[in-house]
Motif scaffolding. Structure first.
Motif, PDB file in Angstrom:
ATOM      1  N   TYR A 183      -2.353 -86.858  23.395  1.00 52.60           N
ATOM      2  CA  TYR A 183      -3.575 -86.190  22.969  1.00 52.60           C
ATOM      3  C   TYR A 183      -4.288 -85.635  24.201  1.00 52.60           C
ATOM      4  O   TYR A 183      -4.505 -86.352  25.182  1.00 52.60           O
ATOM      5  CB  TYR A 183      -4.494 -87.159  22.232  1.00 52.60           C
ATOM      6  N   ASP A 184      -4.638 -84.360  24.157  1.00 52.35           N
ATOM      7  CA  ASP A 184      -5.335 -83.704  25.254  1.00 52.35           C
ATOM      8  C   ASP A 184      -6.804 -83.569  24.869  1.00 52.35           C
ATOM      9  O   ASP A 184      -7.163 -82.755  24.012  1.00 52.35           O
ATOM     10  CB  ASP A 184      -4.725 -82.320  25.506  1.00 52.35           C
ATOM     11  N   PRO A 185      -7.709 -84.365  25.504  1.00 60.33           N
ATOM     12  CA  PRO A 185      -9.112 -84.311  25.110  1.00 60.33           C
ATOM     13  C   PRO A 185      -9.770 -82.967  25.410  1.00 60.33           C
ATOM     14  O   PRO A 185     -10.771 -82.604  24.776  1.00 60.33           O
ATOM     15  CB  PRO A 185      -9.773 -85.423  25.933  1.00 60.33           C
ATOM     16  N   LYS A 186      -9.223 -82.201  26.367  1.00 64.37           N
ATOM     17  CA  LYS A 186      -9.823 -80.909  26.703  1.00 64.37           C
ATOM     18  C   LYS A 186      -9.545 -79.876  25.614  1.00 64.37           C
ATOM     19  O   LYS A 186     -10.440 -79.151  25.183  1.00 64.37           O
ATOM     20  CB  LYS A 186      -9.286 -80.423  28.053  1.00 64.37           C
ATOM     21  N   THR A 187      -8.303 -79.818  25.180  1.00 55.59           N
ATOM     22  CA  THR A 187      -7.950 -78.841  24.136  1.00 55.59           C
ATOM     23  C   THR A 187      -8.028 -79.451  22.741  1.00 55.59           C
ATOM     24  O   THR A 187      -7.907 -78.741  21.742  1.00 55.59           O
ATOM     25  CB  THR A 187      -6.529 -78.324  24.365  1.00 55.59           C
ATOM     26  N   ARG A 188      -8.198 -80.812  22.661  1.00 53.95           N
ATOM     27  CA  ARG A 188      -8.231 -81.564  21.403  1.00 53.95           C
ATOM     28  C   ARG A 188      -6.931 -81.378  20.606  1.00 53.95           C
ATOM     29  O   ARG A 188      -6.927 -81.351  19.385  1.00 53.95           O
ATOM     30  CB  ARG A 188      -9.438 -81.146  20.554  1.00 53.95           C
ATOM     31  N   GLU A 189      -5.830 -81.256  21.310  1.00 57.70           N
ATOM     32  CA  GLU A 189      -4.527 -81.063  20.674  1.00 57.70           C
ATOM     33  C   GLU A 189      -3.725 -82.357  20.702  1.00 57.70           C
ATOM     34  O   GLU A 189      -3.654 -83.025  21.725  1.00 57.70           O
ATOM     35  CB  GLU A 189      -3.739 -79.953  21.382  1.00 57.70           C
TER      36      GLU A 189
END
Length: 366
Positions: free
Chosen positions: A75-81
């Motif tokens: 999970y990428d918190p910056k892109t929320r992906e």
């Protein structure tokens, strides 16, 4: 003053970032990304975020089968992906889940927070070399705010996945096969060691009749009458319920438009638990009987008959309990929408709901 504003901004930023967690129980539906109407999937995702990694359970219900798997992803918190690799999914064109094949997919979804709620929208993508065999499957998840047991669910394992998984006392019904008349079992004659003697044709005159062997007539025993087949009490009871159902008047409580061809129906007692017992009919064919209504629901997982414009679900009152009439709360879920329908049946009327499948174009425009 500037320090106060800076501290406030930092706290607000921290609050927003902390709210972007993807942990939780998510449920929804998945649709094949192809033109036309296809079978779709009810699905759930129970995950826990640990930094940039996620782990948990992915499960789905397709036609008449539920499957679930442990999954790991990022999970990428910056892109929320969120990305989860190696997710096996039953081939969308399978006519049977007994001998079906799986498409190995990768899930990519985007976390969206709003005042209306939290969602994860994405798709299950197959290996590019199989893109014509296994098309992409669009997925739309909604956060189940009422579930606060994500950790215990994951720790307990696949067996505890509970949003769509049929329990031992739940029923899975295919509306297509439910409306196919049951094949009758032919009654076969008992086996004999040798063929039975063939009766001679009638004699045309007395002279010819005189030539018939007298001994054969004397030794001929009585003709055995085959015993009637044993009575099946279960079939007899089912027949009685079906006959009573046909005599009662159908009363349509509600007409619902759903976005999935796989539904979950949950039946509860509506009010005081007073011993109500019901049968449920799908398109005028009995699906289950002798179901007591209680505070704990019993579930019916239904795959709709796509050849019908309207599928009907009817509630037949087997009794009236201590407090007439026989009433139930039916909760219908199609993976995106949840409907509550209050149903009331008597000894002269059957409560009925009609279900229509939304057109693919209307679903795509939402």
């Amino acid at each position: 003053m500037q320090k106060v504003l800076l501290i406030g901004a930092l706290l607000a930023t921290h609050s927003v970032l902390s709210a972007q967690t993807v942990s939780g129980s998510w449920y929804g539906h998945a649709d094949v990304d192809m033109a036309g109407v296809h079978n779709n999937y009810l699905t759930e995702l129970v995950i826990k975020q640990k930094g940039n990694r996620v782990e948990g359970i992915f499960g789905y219900y397709f036609r008449d089968k539920y499957q679930s798997f442990f999954i790991h992803g990022r999970y990428d918190p910056k892109t929320r992906e969120i990305t989860i690799k190696d997710v096996p999914v039953t081939f969308y064109g399978s006519t049977s889940t007994l001998n079906s094949v799986d498409c190995n997919t990768q899930f990519v979804g985007l976390l969206i927070h709003s005042r209306a709620g939290s969602t994860v929208k994405g798709a299950l993508y197959a290996d590019p070399k199989y893109k014509y065999t296994c098309p992409s499957i669009k997925v739309n998840y909604i956060l189940d705010k009422s579930d606060n047991q994500t950790d215990s669910t994951i720790e307990a394992g696949v067996a505890s996945a509970r949003i769509w998984k049929p329990q031992p006392d739940d029923v899975v019904v295919n509306a297509i096969t439910a409306n196919t008349p049951a094949a009758t079992t032919p009654v076969t004659a008992p086996a004999v060691s040798e063929p039975a003697p063939v009766a001679p044709p009638p004699a045309p005159d007395s002279a010819r009749a005189a030539t018939q062997p007298v001994a054969a007539q004397a030794n001929a025993g009585p003709v055995a009458t085959p015993a009637p087949p044993p009575v099946d009490p279960v079939k007899e009871e089912k027949k009685k319920i079906e006959e009573s159902f046909a005599k009662r008047k159908p009363v349509v409580n509600r007409v619902l438009e759903v976005e999935s061809d796989s539904l979950r129906l949950s039946f509860y007692d509506n009010g005081e638990i007073d011993g109500d017992s019901i049968s449920v009919f799908v398109n005028k064919q009995i699906a289950l009987s002798h179901q007591g209504l209680d505070a704990r629901a019993f579930n019916l997982f239904l795959h709709l008959d796509s050849t019908r414009d309207i599928n009907e679900i009817s509630m037949f009152a087997e009794n009236l309990g201590r407090i007439p009439p026989n009433t139930a709360l039916m909760v219908l879920t199609d993976g995106r929408n949840r409907y509550e329908v209050f149903m009331s049946s008597s000894l002269t009327e059957n409560a009925t709901i009609q279900i229509k499948r939304k057109k693919a174009k209307a679903i795509a425009q939402q």
